[in-house]
Enzyme design. Structure first.
Site, PDB file in Angstrom:
ATOM      1  CG  ASP A   7      -1.922   1.203   1.058  1.00 39.19           C
ATOM      2  OD1 ASP A   7      -2.170   1.687   0.266  1.00 39.19           O
ATOM      3  OD2 ASP A   7      -2.143   1.436   2.256  1.00 39.19           O
ATOM      4  CD  GLU A  67      -4.917   1.489  -3.093  1.00 39.83           C
ATOM      5  OE1 GLU A  67      -5.781   0.817  -2.433  1.00 39.83           O
ATOM      6  OE2 GLU A  67      -4.294   2.475  -2.057  1.00 39.83           O
ATOM      7  CG  ASP A 140      -0.965   3.160   5.970  1.00 35.17           C
ATOM      8  OD1 ASP A 140      -1.637   3.331   5.507  1.00 35.17           O
ATOM      9  OD2 ASP A 140      -0.939   3.466   7.444  1.00 35.17           O
TER      10      ASP A 140
END
Length: 190
Positions: A7, A67, A140
């Site tokens: 992430d 991501e 996260d």
């Protein structure tokens, strides 16, 4: 198979590493890379690169799922996330790791089956997939584990919906820095 989920961010980069074998998910490690807002952009990016590179060298994942960028209301935020994502992709490339990107929508669908799932629902599904007694923290890291699980699930699916990095297949003929659109399309087919 070992997969790292990422992430990306400049202040906080979440990561999660999962081994998947015989339909069983096993957490290897998860956590975050933190950088101080008091540092310059260059220093923060160097920390992100160095720490992710160390993690990749230590755990040697076969795949990286990261991501993808999505629309931010704040242009400054999207630029800093793009920069962090760039150094993370560079670390992956330099460690010869196959990389795939997933949008937040793809992760939501991949984890919950519902594109409008809320963060809490995604975290609960991560907990369930991994057989944990509690939701992984910080958020996260939980997000990175969700990205990782999405990638694992997409590999087992007939419809892999991530965007695989095909750039390593493209070789531009030496002595030129231009190719035609048709040549580019042909290279992608290889």
């Amino acid at each position: 198979m070992r997969v790292i989920g990422i992430d990306p961010g400049t202040a906080i980069v979440g990561y999660g590493i999962i081994d998947y074998d015989k339909n069983k998910y096993s957490i290897v490690d998860y956590g975050v890379v933190l950088t101080s807002k008091d540092l310059s952009t260059e220093e923060r990016l160097e920390i992100v690169y160095d720490e992710i590179d160390k993690i990749l060298k230590k755990y040697k994942p076969e795949f990286m799922a990261i991501e993808d960028l999505f629309y931010f209301k704040n242009n400054k935020t999207v630029i800093s996330v793009a920069q962090a994502r760039g150094v993370i992709l560079l670390a992956g490339k330099q460690n010869n790791i196959a990389m795939t990107s997933y949008t937040p929508l793809q992760v939501k669908i991949g984890i919950t089956g519902y594109g409008k799932a809320e963060k809490k629902q995604i975290q609960q599904m991560v907990q369930k997939f991994l057989g944990l007694s509690e939701i992984p923290k910080p958020d996260d890291a939980a997000d990175a584990l969700a990205i990782c699980i999405t990638h694992i699930n997409s590999l087992g699916s007939k419809l892999s919906f991530g965007r695989t990095n095909n750039l390593n297949k493209i070789v531009v003929p030496s002595g030129t820095n231009k190719i035609s659109l048709e040549e580019y399309k042909n290279l992608l087919k290889k």
